[in-house]
Design a protein around this motif. Structure first.
Motif, PDB file in Angstrom:
ATOM      1  N   ARG A 198     -10.918  -9.882  29.655  1.00  0.00           N
ATOM      2  CA  ARG A 198     -11.760  -8.731  29.355  1.00  0.00           C
ATOM      3  C   ARG A 198     -13.208  -9.201  29.386  1.00  0.00           C
ATOM      4  NH1 ARG A 198     -10.682  -4.260  24.573  1.00  0.00           N
ATOM      5  NH2 ARG A 198     -12.247  -2.747  25.248  1.00  0.00           N
ATOM      6  N   LYS A 199     -14.045  -8.448  30.055  1.00  0.00           N
ATOM      7  CA  LYS A 199     -15.432  -8.847  30.249  1.00  0.00           C
ATOM      8  C   LYS A 199     -16.097  -9.205  28.918  1.00  0.00           C
ATOM      9  CE  LYS A 199     -19.686  -7.384  32.570  1.00  0.00           C
ATOM     10  NZ  LYS A 199     -20.362  -6.286  33.332  1.00  0.00           N
ATOM     11  N   GLY A 200     -16.724 -10.375  28.898  1.00  0.00           N
ATOM     12  CA  GLY A 200     -17.415 -10.837  27.698  1.00  0.00           C
ATOM     13  C   GLY A 200     -16.570 -11.718  26.801  1.00  0.00           C
ATOM     14  N   ASP A 201     -15.236 -11.674  26.976  1.00  0.00           N
ATOM     15  CA  ASP A 201     -14.339 -12.450  26.114  1.00  0.00           C
ATOM     16  C   ASP A 201     -13.528 -13.486  26.876  1.00  0.00           C
ATOM     17  OD1 ASP A 201     -15.030 -10.985  23.768  1.00  0.00           O
ATOM     18  OD2 ASP A 201     -13.699  -9.360  24.411  1.00  0.00           O
ATOM     19  N   THR A 202     -13.336 -13.269  28.160  1.00  0.00           N
ATOM     20  CA  THR A 202     -12.451 -14.124  28.948  1.00  0.00           C
ATOM     21  C   THR A 202     -12.826 -15.589  28.870  1.00  0.00           C
ATOM     22  OG1 THR A 202     -12.080 -12.293  30.488  1.00  0.00           O
ATOM     23  CG2 THR A 202     -11.442 -14.494  31.219  1.00  0.00           C
ATOM     24  N   GLU A 203     -14.066 -15.904  29.174  1.00  0.00           N
ATOM     25  CA  GLU A 203     -14.497 -17.295  29.225  1.00  0.00           C
ATOM     26  C   GLU A 203     -14.398 -17.966  27.861  1.00  0.00           C
ATOM     27  OE1 GLU A 203     -15.283 -20.724  30.922  1.00  0.00           O
ATOM     28  OE2 GLU A 203     -14.977 -18.833  31.989  1.00  0.00           O
ATOM     29  N   LYS A 204     -14.662 -17.222  26.799  1.00  0.00           N
ATOM     30  CA  LYS A 204     -14.559 -17.789  25.450  1.00  0.00           C
ATOM     31  C   LYS A 204     -13.123 -18.191  25.139  1.00  0.00           C
ATOM     32  CE  LYS A 204     -18.382 -14.942  23.737  1.00  0.00           C
ATOM     33  NZ  LYS A 204     -18.754 -13.821  22.829  1.00  0.00           N
ATOM     34  N   VAL A 205     -12.175 -17.367  25.573  1.00  0.00           N
ATOM     35  CA  VAL A 205     -10.762 -17.677  25.350  1.00  0.00           C
ATOM     36  C   VAL A 205     -10.352 -18.883  26.193  1.00  0.00           C
ATOM     37  CG1 VAL A 205      -8.399 -16.839  25.619  1.00  0.00           C
ATOM     38  CG2 VAL A 205     -10.158 -15.312  24.718  1.00  0.00           C
ATOM     39  N   VAL A 206     -10.784 -18.909  27.449  1.00  0.00           N
ATOM     40  CA  VAL A 206     -10.458 -20.027  28.333  1.00  0.00           C
ATOM     41  C   VAL A 206     -10.972 -21.333  27.735  1.00  0.00           C
ATOM     42  CG1 VAL A 206     -10.939 -21.071  30.588  1.00  0.00           C
ATOM     43  CG2 VAL A 206     -10.389 -18.630  30.422  1.00  0.00           C
ATOM     44  N   GLN A 207     -12.183 -21.329  27.230  1.00  0.00           N
ATOM     45  CA  GLN A 207     -12.773 -22.531  26.645  1.00  0.00           C
ATOM     46  C   GLN A 207     -12.020 -22.963  25.384  1.00  0.00           C
ATOM     47  OE1 GLN A 207     -16.917 -21.593  26.056  1.00  0.00           O
ATOM     48  NE2 GLN A 207     -17.399 -21.657  28.245  1.00  0.00           N
ATOM     49  N   ALA A 208     -11.635 -21.992  24.558  1.00  0.00           N
ATOM     50  CA  ALA A 208     -10.914 -22.310  23.320  1.00  0.00           C
ATOM     51  C   ALA A 208      -9.546 -22.920  23.622  1.00  0.00           C
ATOM     52  CB  ALA A 208     -10.757 -21.055  22.475  1.00  0.00           C
ATOM     53  N   ALA A 209      -8.866 -22.360  24.624  1.00  0.00           N
ATOM     54  CA  ALA A 209      -7.548 -22.875  24.999  1.00  0.00           C
ATOM     55  C   ALA A 209      -7.657 -24.285  25.574  1.00  0.00           C
ATOM     56  CB  ALA A 209      -6.889 -21.943  26.005  1.00  0.00           C
ATOM     57  N   ALA A 210      -8.700 -24.529  26.376  1.00  0.00           N
ATOM     58  CA  ALA A 210      -8.905 -25.843  26.962  1.00  0.00           C
ATOM     59  C   ALA A 210      -9.242 -26.874  25.887  1.00  0.00           C
ATOM     60  CB  ALA A 210     -10.019 -25.783  28.007  1.00  0.00           C
ATOM     61  N   LYS A 211     -10.055 -26.465  24.934  1.00  0.00           N
ATOM     62  CA  LYS A 211     -10.445 -27.363  23.846  1.00  0.00           C
ATOM     63  C   LYS A 211      -9.235 -27.791  23.026  1.00  0.00           C
ATOM     64  CE  LYS A 211     -13.641 -27.742  19.942  1.00  0.00           C
ATOM     65  NZ  LYS A 211     -14.697 -27.042  19.149  1.00  0.00           N
ATOM     66  N   ARG A 212      -8.281 -26.880  22.884  1.00  0.00           N
ATOM     67  CA  ARG A 212      -7.079 -27.180  22.111  1.00  0.00           C
ATOM     68  C   ARG A 212      -6.070 -27.990  22.935  1.00  0.00           C
ATOM     69  NH1 ARG A 212      -5.460 -25.225  17.232  1.00  0.00           N
ATOM     70  NH2 ARG A 212      -3.228 -25.281  16.759  1.00  0.00           N
ATOM     71  N   GLY A 213      -6.306 -28.075  24.227  1.00  0.00           N
ATOM     72  CA  GLY A 213      -5.416 -28.845  25.088  1.00  0.00           C
ATOM     73  C   GLY A 213      -4.076 -28.180  25.313  1.00  0.00           C
ATOM     74  N   LEU A 214      -4.076 -26.862  25.410  1.00  0.00           N
ATOM     75  CA  LEU A 214      -2.820 -26.126  25.558  1.00  0.00           C
ATOM     76  C   LEU A 214      -2.212 -26.332  26.937  1.00  0.00           C
ATOM     77  CD1 LEU A 214      -3.690 -22.685  23.901  1.00  0.00           C
ATOM     78  CD2 LEU A 214      -2.324 -24.536  22.925  1.00  0.00           C
ATOM     79  N   ASN A 215      -0.894 -26.398  26.977  1.00  0.00           N
ATOM     80  CA  ASN A 215      -0.180 -26.397  28.242  1.00  0.00           C
ATOM     81  C   ASN A 215      -0.392 -25.021  28.878  1.00  0.00           C
ATOM     82  OD1 ASN A 215       1.820 -26.104  30.280  1.00  0.00           O
ATOM     83  ND2 ASN A 215       3.116 -27.623  29.284  1.00  0.00           N
ATOM     84  N   PRO A 216      -0.972 -24.946  30.083  1.00  0.00           N
ATOM     85  CA  PRO A 216      -1.261 -23.643  30.695  1.00  0.00           C
ATOM     86  C   PRO A 216      -0.025 -22.798  30.975  1.00  0.00           C
ATOM     87  CG  PRO A 216      -1.616 -25.423  32.255  1.00  0.00           C
ATOM     88  CD  PRO A 216      -1.429 -26.069  30.919  1.00  0.00           C
ATOM     89  N   ALA A 217       1.172 -23.403  30.970  1.00  0.00           N
ATOM     90  CA  ALA A 217       2.396 -22.623  31.139  1.00  0.00           C
ATOM     91  C   ALA A 217       2.771 -21.895  29.855  1.00  0.00           C
ATOM     92  CB  ALA A 217       3.543 -23.534  31.571  1.00  0.00           C
ATOM     93  N   TYR A 218       2.230 -22.352  28.733  1.00  0.00           N
ATOM     94  CA  TYR A 218       2.515 -21.721  27.451  1.00  0.00           C
ATOM     95  C   TYR A 218       1.445 -20.699  27.070  1.00  0.00           C
ATOM     96  CZ  TYR A 218       5.372 -25.977  27.096  1.00  0.00           C
ATOM     97  OH  TYR A 218       6.248 -27.004  27.338  1.00  0.00           O
ATOM     98  N   PHE A 219       0.261 -20.825  27.688  1.00  0.00           N
ATOM     99  CA  PHE A 219      -0.833 -19.899  27.428  1.00  0.00           C
ATOM    100  C   PHE A 219      -1.440 -19.535  28.775  1.00  0.00           C
ATOM    101  CE2 PHE A 219      -5.105 -18.591  26.183  1.00  0.00           C
ATOM    102  CZ  PHE A 219      -4.845 -17.802  25.072  1.00  0.00           C
TER     103      PHE A 219
END
Length: 266
Positions: A198-219
């Motif tokens: 969603r515009k304005g939120d997408t990149e923030k979520v992507v960065q948060a998930a990357a920072k946590r080191g999530l497996n991209p198949a799970y998120f």
């Protein structure tokens, strides 16, 4: 949640009988599996992997964006091997799926009403009306999509109906909702998410998930979808702005809302 269905292959008629039995004997309330959905799953080869995508929301009312989220999820999850390299949103480590089914569930009035009351408003659509509008909105989508009373309850029904298939459950949310509740913290192998941008939120979520080191198949991150809010729909309804409504609602949903708004004003 990942539901690994293990068992011997059953004749189709026995499989169908088990499905009906599961719907009537399970202690928790179970949504009846639509015949058309049963049919598309019943022809799959033994050992096939099926994605279950669920969405829970207030949906007051359901918009085109909600339905488009399921269509996008299906495109992403069922991408053929030849298309995967061209789809930047599909994690390379994600399983290959032979089918996907989607289910929508609606928050109860007791949960939704307080949101309106805090703004001095009355809940404009009761639970049964919101469910009816969901059913109208998904009429044209296909046999792979349906509704359920409680999010994820049909996973058990599917597992019992088709022990020869493997099911993987993804909870779907919008990036704004994921950001608000930091839902990336809950993602793991047995609790998977698909998040639509969603515009304005997408990149923030992507960065948060990357920072946590999530497996991209799970998120899994989906495409950024048009920003259509139910609030904007309600505003357009109050102004009877049919041009704006046509951009945001399925024609049958739009017709229902306009007709019921008129009857309530009389």
């Amino acid at each position: 949640k990942i539901l690994l269905a293990l068992g011997t292959t059953m004749p189709k008629n026995q499989n169908k009988q088990l499905c009906h039995s599961a719907n009537t004997t399970t202690a928790m309330s179970q949504s009846a599996l639509p015949q058309e959905m049963y049919d598309i799953l019943n022809v799959l080869d033994d050992g096939s992997t099926v994605a279950i995508v669920t969405l829970l929301g207030s949906l007051c009312p359901i918009t085109k964006a909600h339905v488009q989220a399921f269509i996008e999820a299906r495109r992403l999850l069922l991408a053929k091997e030849s298309d995967i390299d061209n789809d930047s949103n599909r994690p390379p480590c994600l399983e290959t799926f032979q089918e996907m089914v989607g289910f929508v569930s609606v928050n109860p009035d007791a949960y939704v009403s307080p949101k309106f009351e805090r703004n001095g408003e009355i809940l404009p659509l009761k639970y049964k009306e919101r469910v009816e509008l969901v059913q109208l909105a998904i009429t044209d989508v296909g046999p792979w999509m349906s509704t359920e009373e409680f999010e994820g309850e049909t996973c058990l029904t599917l597992q019992r109906c088709f022990p020869r298939l493997s099911f993987i459950h993804f909870t779907m949310n919008g990036a704004d909702d994921v950001l608000r509740y930091r839902k990336w913290r809950w993602a793991r192998e047995n609790n998977r998410f698909i998040t639509m941008g969603r515009k304005g939120d997408t990149e923030k979520v992507v960065q948060a998930a990357a920072k946590r080191g999530l497996n991209p198949a799970y998120f899994v991150m989906g495409t950024e979808l048009p920003d259509i809010s139910s609030t904007a729909v309600r505003d357009a309804l109050s102004e009877r702005d049919c041009s704006a409504l046509a951009e945001m609602l399925h024609p049958n949903v739009m017709k229902w809302c306009l007709e019921h708004q008129t009857s309530r004003q009389k």
